[in-house]
Structures are given as structure tokens and as C-alpha cells.
Design a protein around this motif. Structure first.
Motif, PDB file in Angstrom:
ATOM      1  N   ILE A 196       3.679   7.781   9.950  1.00  0.00           N
ATOM      2  CA  ILE A 196       3.361   7.128   8.681  1.00  0.00           C
ATOM      3  C   ILE A 196       1.884   6.768   8.648  1.00  0.00           C
ATOM      4  N   VAL A 197       1.221   7.071   7.540  1.00  0.00           N
ATOM      5  CA  VAL A 197      -0.174   6.696   7.319  1.00  0.00           C
ATOM      6  C   VAL A 197      -0.265   5.943   5.993  1.00  0.00           C
ATOM      7  N   PHE A 198      -0.715   4.690   6.043  1.00  0.00           N
ATOM      8  CA  PHE A 198      -0.928   3.896   4.824  1.00  0.00           C
ATOM      9  C   PHE A 198      -2.328   4.174   4.293  1.00  0.00           C
ATOM     10  N   LEU A 199      -2.434   4.262   2.979  1.00  0.00           N
ATOM     11  CA  LEU A 199      -3.723   4.542   2.349  1.00  0.00           C
ATOM     12  C   LEU A 199      -4.261   3.310   1.626  1.00  0.00           C
ATOM     13  N   PRO A 200      -5.564   3.068   1.736  1.00  0.00           N
ATOM     14  CA  PRO A 200      -6.167   1.976   0.958  1.00  0.00           C
ATOM     15  C   PRO A 200      -6.160   2.333  -0.530  1.00  0.00           C
ATOM     16  N   PRO A 201      -6.228   1.351  -1.413  1.00  0.00           N
ATOM     17  CA  PRO A 201      -6.187   1.630  -2.859  1.00  0.00           C
ATOM     18  C   PRO A 201      -7.234   2.632  -3.315  1.00  0.00           C
ATOM     19  N   SER A 202      -8.409   2.623  -2.695  1.00  0.00           N
ATOM     20  CA  SER A 202      -9.472   3.542  -3.115  1.00  0.00           C
ATOM     21  C   SER A 202      -9.077   4.998  -2.934  1.00  0.00           C
ATOM     22  N   LEU A 203      -8.276   5.294  -1.912  1.00  0.00           N
ATOM     23  CA  LEU A 203      -7.804   6.662  -1.687  1.00  0.00           C
ATOM     24  C   LEU A 203      -6.491   6.927  -2.417  1.00  0.00           C
ATOM     25  N   ARG A 210       0.842  -1.191   0.000  1.00  0.00           N
ATOM     26  CA  ARG A 210       0.000   0.000   0.000  1.00  0.00           C
ATOM     27  C   ARG A 210       0.879   1.243   0.000  1.00  0.00           C
ATOM     28  N   GLY A 211       0.412   2.289  -0.684  1.00  0.00           N
ATOM     29  CA  GLY A 211       1.126   3.549  -0.650  1.00  0.00           C
ATOM     30  C   GLY A 211       1.009   4.187   0.724  1.00  0.00           C
ATOM     31  N   HIS A 212       1.971   5.051   1.054  1.00  0.00           N
ATOM     32  CA  HIS A 212       1.930   5.648   2.380  1.00  0.00           C
ATOM     33  C   HIS A 212       2.404   7.099   2.364  1.00  0.00           C
ATOM     34  N   LEU A 213       1.924   7.824   3.346  1.00  0.00           N
ATOM     35  CA  LEU A 213       2.320   9.209   3.590  1.00  0.00           C
ATOM     36  C   LEU A 213       3.273   9.233   4.761  1.00  0.00           C
ATOM     37  N   VAL A 214       4.307  10.055   4.646  1.00  0.00           N
ATOM     38  CA  VAL A 214       5.287  10.207   5.720  1.00  0.00           C
ATOM     39  C   VAL A 214       5.325  11.662   6.130  1.00  0.00           C
ATOM     40  N   TYR A 215       5.287  11.888   7.438  1.00  0.00           N
ATOM     41  CA  TYR A 215       5.266  13.246   7.983  1.00  0.00           C
ATOM     42  C   TYR A 215       6.237  13.330   9.155  1.00  0.00           C
ATOM     43  N   ALA A 216       6.979  14.425   9.239  1.00  0.00           N
ATOM     44  CA  ALA A 216       7.879  14.665  10.366  1.00  0.00           C
ATOM     45  C   ALA A 216       7.191  15.618  11.335  1.00  0.00           C
ATOM     46  N   ALA A 217       6.632  15.079  12.419  1.00  0.00           N
ATOM     47  CA  ALA A 217       6.028  15.934  13.431  1.00  0.00           C
ATOM     48  C   ALA A 217       7.090  16.792  14.096  1.00  0.00           C
ATOM     49  N   ARG A 218       8.308  16.310  14.070  1.00  0.00           N
ATOM     50  CA  ARG A 218       9.461  17.075  14.561  1.00  0.00           C
ATOM     51  C   ARG A 218      10.673  16.658  13.750  1.00  0.00           C
ATOM     52  N   GLY A 219      11.500  17.616  13.384  1.00  0.00           N
ATOM     53  CA  GLY A 219      12.723  17.309  12.669  1.00  0.00           C
ATOM     54  C   GLY A 219      12.548  17.319  11.159  1.00  0.00           C
ATOM     55  N   VAL A 220      13.466  16.660  10.459  1.00  0.00           N
ATOM     56  CA  VAL A 220      13.471  16.615   8.992  1.00  0.00           C
ATOM     57  C   VAL A 220      13.725  15.183   8.547  1.00  0.00           C
ATOM     58  N   LEU A 221      12.956  14.736   7.572  1.00  0.00           N
ATOM     59  CA  LEU A 221      13.128  13.419   6.974  1.00  0.00           C
ATOM     60  C   LEU A 221      13.580  13.548   5.530  1.00  0.00           C
ATOM     61  N   SER A 222      14.250  12.536   5.039  1.00  0.00           N
ATOM     62  CA  SER A 222      14.433  12.407   3.596  1.00  0.00           C
ATOM     63  C   SER A 222      13.920  11.024   3.190  1.00  0.00           C
TER      64      SER A 222
END
Length: 233
Positions: free
Chosen positions: A54-61, A6-18
Motif C-alpha cells: 500500500i502506498v498513500f499519496l499526498p493531496p498534491s499527487l 489520504r487516497g492510496h494505491l494497492v498492489y499485489a506483489a504476489r497473489g490477487v487482491l479485491s
């Protein structure tokens, strides 16, 4: 490197990600959110003290977001949805759990917010040609190095003309644009430090180049949030 069904969204609530994929590297400060489609081989890297969500999304979204890695501005509403979907209610036994219907609604709100947000130019494409990869390694090792392309070419055994042609065909940019973007997206500390480390004698020139690429100054880029890798406007 890994991939997910599944595709996913990544967010840094603090700091920096790559986020590193076969298509390149996306830099994700605390006011951005990165999307990685299903099946995309990738890995994450935290720069400093980072709180990764990290938030995984279902295929419909997932159909409503791009079919390629992307970075979006995280609106206040999107950020709140991300934090709720990944907060203590998901793992703390003492907290009231988030019911599935509420979780589905929050995911839909999150995707709606991202659908309205423009993609951000915080993506550094990676070359596939061996000669360009050799140049990329040299630039990553020393972002401040101002060695001309012709001399870099002699080091790795290719002409400046060949390297320029490869950059145009593979990445769609000039050597100057590629090296500038690599420098701008280098991890760092305050603006002056990053500017000097990446070869700018005057921090104001770095700020101007950053603003042209990202659309705002380094200081405003953080929008007053935690985790900004740059220290001044």
C-alpha cells in the motif's frame, strides 16, 4: 469497512487482491494496481497467498489520479517504484532507509506512470436497490447458475422488466453483461476450473469472453508474473 484521509494505491506483489467499495468490486491481480480515493469506505480481500503493498499519496499527487476507484496496468517502472516504496528499506533496521526526498520522487514517478496508463475494466459495480442486491447475492453464491432473469425475479419478488430497468438505470448494463462480468471476475484457479465453475461448458468460450472484457487472454493477463489466478493462455 474503513476509510482514510489520504487516497492510496494497492498492489499485489504476489497473489490477487479485491478492493470492495460502495461503487463496486475491483479485482487486482499482480500486473494491476488499484486506486482508492481519500474518504472512500472500503475493505481489501486477499485471494490465496498474497503479498499486499500500500502506498498513500499526498493531496498534491492525488489530484492527478481519478476521483473514483480505478484499476490501472502496472508498468515495469510503476511496479519497481511500488516495491521500493514498500520494501525492506521502510521497516528493516539493518537496511539503509529511504530518505524523504527520494520517497517523494518515487511517488511522483509512480503517479506519472499511472497517469499514462489506461484504466482497466476490472470493476464490478454493486447495485443499491434491494431487489438487485438480492439477485446479486444469488449470483455470488452460484456463479454457474443459468437461471433466467424472470425466474430469479419470481424468487425475490420482482418482474424481469423491473429488474432490467433497474440494471440499466443503476449499472448501465444488461443482465447478461452484469452476470457475465461477475463470472469473469470470480476468484478461481486454472482457466478450465474457472470456466466450468462459472458456467462455461467450453473453456475457449470463457477465454473469448475474458479477452473481450479485459483486452487480453487469461494467460497473457498475468504477463508472466506471479499470482495469476488463471493457468493457461
Amino acid at each position: 469497512m474503513s476509510s482514510h484521509p489520504r487516497g492510496h494505491l494497492v498492489y499485489a506483489a504476489r497473489g490477487v487482491l479485491s478492493v470492495h467499495t460502495g461503487q463496486g468490486t475491483s479485482i487486482v491481480p499482480a500486473n494491476r494496481v488499484a486506486w482508492t480515493p481519500a474518504g472512500t469506505t472500503h475493505h481489501h480481500r486477499a485471494h490465496g497467498d498474497t503479498d499486499m503493498r500500500i502506498v498513500f499519496l499526498p493531496p498534491s499527487l492525488a489530484r492527478l489520479v481519478p476521483d473514483h476507484p480505478a484499476v490501472f496496468t502496472a508498468s515495469d517502472l510503476a511496479r519497481s517504484a511500488l516495491l521500493t516504496l514498500t520494501g525492506p528499506r521502510n521497516y528493516d533496521p539493518a537496511a539503509r532507509p529511504l530518505d524523504p526526498a527520494a520517497r517523494a520522487r518515487l511517488r511522483r514517478v509512480l503517479v506519472d506512470e499511472l497517469h499514462e496508463a489506461p484504466e482497466q475494466p476490472l470493476h464490478l459495480p454493486d447495485p443499491h436497490d434491494d431487489r438487485l442486491q438480492a439477485v446479486a447475492r444469488l449470483l455470488h453464491e452460484s456463479p454457474a447458475d443459468n437461471t433466467p432473469l424472470a425466474e430469479l425475479g419470481r424468487t425475490i419478488g420482482a418482474s424481469a422488466r423491473t429488474l432490467s430497468r433497474l440494471l440499466h438505470h443503476e449499472l448501465g448494463m444488461t443482465f447478461y453483461a452484469w452476470r457475465t462480468q461477475l463470472r469473469l471476475l470470480s476468484e478461481g484457479h486454472d482457466t478450465t476450473y474457472v470456466a466450468h465453475a462459472c458456467g462455461w461448458a467450453n473453456p475457449s468460450h470463457f477465454i473469448a469472453a475474458f479477452t473481450k472484457l479485459v483486452g487480453t487472454t487469461p494467460g497473457r493477463h498475468r504477463a508472466g508474473r506471479q499470482g495469476d489466478p488463471f493457468g493457461v493462455v
